[in-house]
Design a protein around this motif. Sequence first.
Motif, PDB file in Angstrom:
ATOM      1  N   ILE A  26       0.595  -1.440   0.298  1.00  0.00           N
ATOM      2  CA  ILE A  26       0.290  -0.111   0.050  1.00  0.00           C
ATOM      3  C   ILE A  26       0.635   0.915   0.003  1.00  0.00           C
ATOM      4  CG2 ILE A  26      -1.172   1.924   1.487  1.00  0.00           C
ATOM      5  CD1 ILE A  26      -2.649  -1.418   2.094  1.00  0.00           C
ATOM      6  N   LEU A  27       1.603   1.176   0.808  1.00  0.00           N
ATOM      7  CA  LEU A  27       3.051   2.510   0.703  1.00  0.00           C
ATOM      8  C   LEU A  27       3.331   2.524  -0.668  1.00  0.00           C
ATOM      9  CD1 LEU A  27       3.195   4.049   2.805  1.00  0.00           C
ATOM     10  CD2 LEU A  27       5.161   2.903   4.150  1.00  0.00           C
ATOM     11  N   LYS A  28       3.829   1.364  -1.080  1.00  0.00           N
ATOM     12  CA  LYS A  28       4.740   1.842  -2.266  1.00  0.00           C
ATOM     13  C   LYS A  28       3.723   2.394  -3.570  1.00  0.00           C
ATOM     14  CE  LYS A  28       7.003  -1.965  -5.101  1.00  0.00           C
ATOM     15  NZ  LYS A  28       7.112  -3.076  -5.915  1.00  0.00           N
ATOM     16  N   LEU A  29       2.458   1.581  -3.405  1.00  0.00           N
ATOM     17  CA  LEU A  29       1.515   1.798  -4.191  1.00  0.00           C
ATOM     18  C   LEU A  29       1.679   3.946  -4.506  1.00  0.00           C
ATOM     19  CD1 LEU A  29      -0.863   1.925  -6.348  1.00  0.00           C
ATOM     20  CD2 LEU A  29      -2.207   0.802  -4.922  1.00  0.00           C
ATOM     21  N   LEU A  30       1.099   4.256  -2.989  1.00  0.00           N
ATOM     22  CA  LEU A  30       0.730   5.603  -2.402  1.00  0.00           C
ATOM     23  C   LEU A  30       1.734   6.104  -3.611  1.00  0.00           C
ATOM     24  CD1 LEU A  30      -1.712   5.198   0.379  1.00  0.00           C
ATOM     25  CD2 LEU A  30      -2.202   6.282  -2.029  1.00  0.00           C
ATOM     26  N   SER A  31       2.866   5.805  -2.772  1.00  0.00           N
ATOM     27  CA  SER A  31       4.362   6.468  -3.537  1.00  0.00           C
ATOM     28  C   SER A  31       4.833   6.783  -4.610  1.00  0.00           C
ATOM     29  CB  SER A  31       5.294   6.087  -2.497  1.00  0.00           C
ATOM     30  OG  SER A  31       6.065   4.874  -3.191  1.00  0.00           O
ATOM     31  N   GLN A  32       3.948   5.784  -4.838  1.00  0.00           N
ATOM     32  CA  GLN A  32       4.136   5.591  -6.890  1.00  0.00           C
ATOM     33  C   GLN A  32       3.302   6.375  -7.739  1.00  0.00           C
ATOM     34  OE1 GLN A  32       4.940   1.684  -7.916  1.00  0.00           O
ATOM     35  NE2 GLN A  32       7.417   1.844  -7.800  1.00  0.00           N
ATOM     36  N   THR A  33       1.792   6.889  -7.164  1.00  0.00           N
ATOM     37  CA  THR A  33       1.203   7.658  -7.401  1.00  0.00           C
ATOM     38  C   THR A  33       0.624   9.258  -7.192  1.00  0.00           C
ATOM     39  OG1 THR A  33      -1.036   7.678  -7.976  1.00  0.00           O
ATOM     40  CG2 THR A  33      -0.451   7.511  -5.804  1.00  0.00           C
ATOM     41  N   THR A  34       0.817  10.136  -8.290  1.00  0.00           N
ATOM     42  CA  THR A  34      -0.027  11.407  -7.353  1.00  0.00           C
ATOM     43  C   THR A  34      -1.494  12.005  -7.434  1.00  0.00           C
ATOM     44  OG1 THR A  34       0.079  12.405  -9.923  1.00  0.00           O
ATOM     45  CG2 THR A  34       2.429  12.090  -9.362  1.00  0.00           C
ATOM     46  N   LYS A  35      -1.753   9.939  -8.113  1.00  0.00           N
ATOM     47  CA  LYS A  35      -3.156  11.047  -7.752  1.00  0.00           C
ATOM     48  C   LYS A  35      -3.935   9.998  -5.963  1.00  0.00           C
ATOM     49  CE  LYS A  35      -4.476   7.910 -11.764  1.00  0.00           C
ATOM     50  NZ  LYS A  35      -4.144   6.920 -12.395  1.00  0.00           N
ATOM     51  N   HIS A  36      -5.034  10.767  -6.396  1.00  0.00           N
ATOM     52  CA  HIS A  36      -5.801  10.966  -4.601  1.00  0.00           C
ATOM     53  C   HIS A  36      -6.852   9.215  -4.215  1.00  0.00           C
ATOM     54  CE1 HIS A  36      -4.849  14.613  -5.184  1.00  0.00           C
ATOM     55  NE2 HIS A  36      -4.101  15.174  -3.920  1.00  0.00           N
ATOM     56  N   LEU A  37      -6.318   8.236  -4.192  1.00  0.00           N
ATOM     57  CA  LEU A  37      -6.869   6.919  -3.871  1.00  0.00           C
ATOM     58  C   LEU A  37      -7.597   7.262  -2.787  1.00  0.00           C
ATOM     59  CD1 LEU A  37      -3.412   4.981  -5.233  1.00  0.00           C
ATOM     60  CD2 LEU A  37      -5.845   6.278  -6.834  1.00  0.00           C
ATOM     61  N   SER A  38      -8.642   6.634  -3.550  1.00  0.00           N
ATOM     62  CA  SER A  38      -9.640   6.101  -2.411  1.00  0.00           C
ATOM     63  C   SER A  38      -9.336   4.747  -1.595  1.00  0.00           C
ATOM     64  CB  SER A  38     -11.212   5.935  -2.865  1.00  0.00           C
ATOM     65  OG  SER A  38     -11.316   4.760  -3.779  1.00  0.00           O
ATOM     66  N   ALA A  39      -9.859   4.061  -0.396  1.00  0.00           N
ATOM     67  CA  ALA A  39      -9.479   2.669  -0.288  1.00  0.00           C
ATOM     68  C   ALA A  39      -9.787   1.919  -1.033  1.00  0.00           C
ATOM     69  CB  ALA A  39     -10.129   2.658   1.434  1.00  0.00           C
ATOM     70  N   LYS A  40     -10.828   1.503  -1.547  1.00  0.00           N
ATOM     71  CA  LYS A  40     -11.570   0.844  -2.514  1.00  0.00           C
ATOM     72  C   LYS A  40     -10.517   0.686  -4.128  1.00  0.00           C
ATOM     73  CE  LYS A  40     -15.637   0.664  -2.095  1.00  0.00           C
ATOM     74  NZ  LYS A  40     -17.118   0.913  -2.329  1.00  0.00           N
ATOM     75  N   GLU A  41     -10.287   1.892  -3.913  1.00  0.00           N
ATOM     76  CA  GLU A  41      -9.214   2.045  -5.952  1.00  0.00           C
ATOM     77  C   GLU A  41      -7.986   1.648  -5.237  1.00  0.00           C
ATOM     78  OE1 GLU A  41     -10.998   6.544  -7.250  1.00  0.00           O
ATOM     79  OE2 GLU A  41      -9.129   6.412  -5.974  1.00  0.00           O
ATOM     80  N   ILE A  42      -7.326   1.732  -3.867  1.00  0.00           N
ATOM     81  CA  ILE A  42      -6.147   1.034  -3.485  1.00  0.00           C
ATOM     82  C   ILE A  42      -6.456  -0.821  -3.161  1.00  0.00           C
ATOM     83  CG2 ILE A  42      -4.827   0.335  -1.556  1.00  0.00           C
ATOM     84  CD1 ILE A  42      -5.404   3.687  -1.163  1.00  0.00           C
ATOM     85  N   TYR A  43      -7.377  -0.981  -2.781  1.00  0.00           N
ATOM     86  CA  TYR A  43      -7.870  -2.290  -3.008  1.00  0.00           C
ATOM     87  C   TYR A  43      -8.121  -2.703  -4.614  1.00  0.00           C
ATOM     88  CZ  TYR A  43     -11.166  -6.415  -2.323  1.00  0.00           C
ATOM     89  OH  TYR A  43     -11.213  -7.373  -2.327  1.00  0.00           O
TER      90      TYR A  43
END
Lengths: 149, 149
Positions: B25-42
């Motif tokens: 999860i941390l890796k995904l968030l660190s690599q995007t500039t988007k503002h993702l929701s929990a479901k999008e991350i899932y």
Amino acid sequence: MPGQHRWRKRFAGHVCRWTMPREAILKLLSQTTKHLSAKEIYSALLRSYPGIGLTTVYRTLDLLEKTGMIKKFNFRQGESRYEFASENKPHHHHLICTSCGKIIDYSDFADEELELVDKSAKHLAEKYKFLVQDHNIEFYGLCQQCQKD
Amino acid sequence: MPGQHRWRKRFAGHVCRWTMPREAILKLLSQTTKHLSAKEIYSALLRSYPGIGLTTVYRTLDLLEKTGMIKKFNFRQGESRYEFASENKPHHHHLICTSCGKIIDYSDFADEELELVDKSAKHLAEKYKFLVQDHNIEFYGLCQQCQKD
DNA sequence: CTGATAATGAAAATCATTTTCATTAAAAAT
DNA sequence: ATTTTTAATGAAAATGATTTTCATTATCAG
């Protein structure tokens, strides 16, 4: 002023009918400085208007927001909160206690803020071709009471 | 840098175990500039990590927020959205399209803003004995595309 | 006064998020 | 390296806020 129909004219073009729940909810919001939630409004009205439904409260709040007569706020998560929008009430922002949820309205530095906001809006419009319609400023922290606990 | 454990040290004191979902999860968030929701991350992680649970995503996001590694935002209603918090990422605010939900980060006028915010915070602290810890500024409006529709 | 239909309220549905609990897997102890 | 401890996980159920459905009621135009 004929209380019963004080706001009636503002409904023209939006809806056709001026009903008891609409009058009651608008009246309640116009008489408080608090930022009430749908459920709080529902509870408060049960006394003067037993039989009112929570569904109707939600529907009415949506409607009143669309007409611009009230404003809806979503502070961090939880329930939405509503506040009466009056022309003579100055543009203001909120100070929210993250511990107890207390909300303080403030409108200090409104001039400077407006200046900065206008400038930003103009700039953002040019840079991103974004049409700014509204803005929101909030401060989060601890109220006096919660700093002690 | 040993990717697998790049953020591990930041967990000291918060939790004991560095696990696959946390890393992912941390890796995904660190690599995007988007503002993702929990479901999008899932959904995004299901590909690389089938079997991950939405519950775990929520729990991990809470945890990462508490450690200060990510920030949580609640724009108007709907889902919360999350963004990676990096030291070298400047303090910024958001421009939100009320029609399509597009979010633009901006940090223009940061100096002037900071000045006003500091001044306000100091003033509010005195006037209301409020301890300001954080603030949030948002602009709402229509993005270029939605102005045409 | 009456008819057309907008508004209502109860109940069910939905959506985001949280809780429960039995199972799994980090990492500490051996 | 293996065992042990217990934090973390995932599925399912629960929760809380809000929305939808639908049969009934009430506003207001004619």
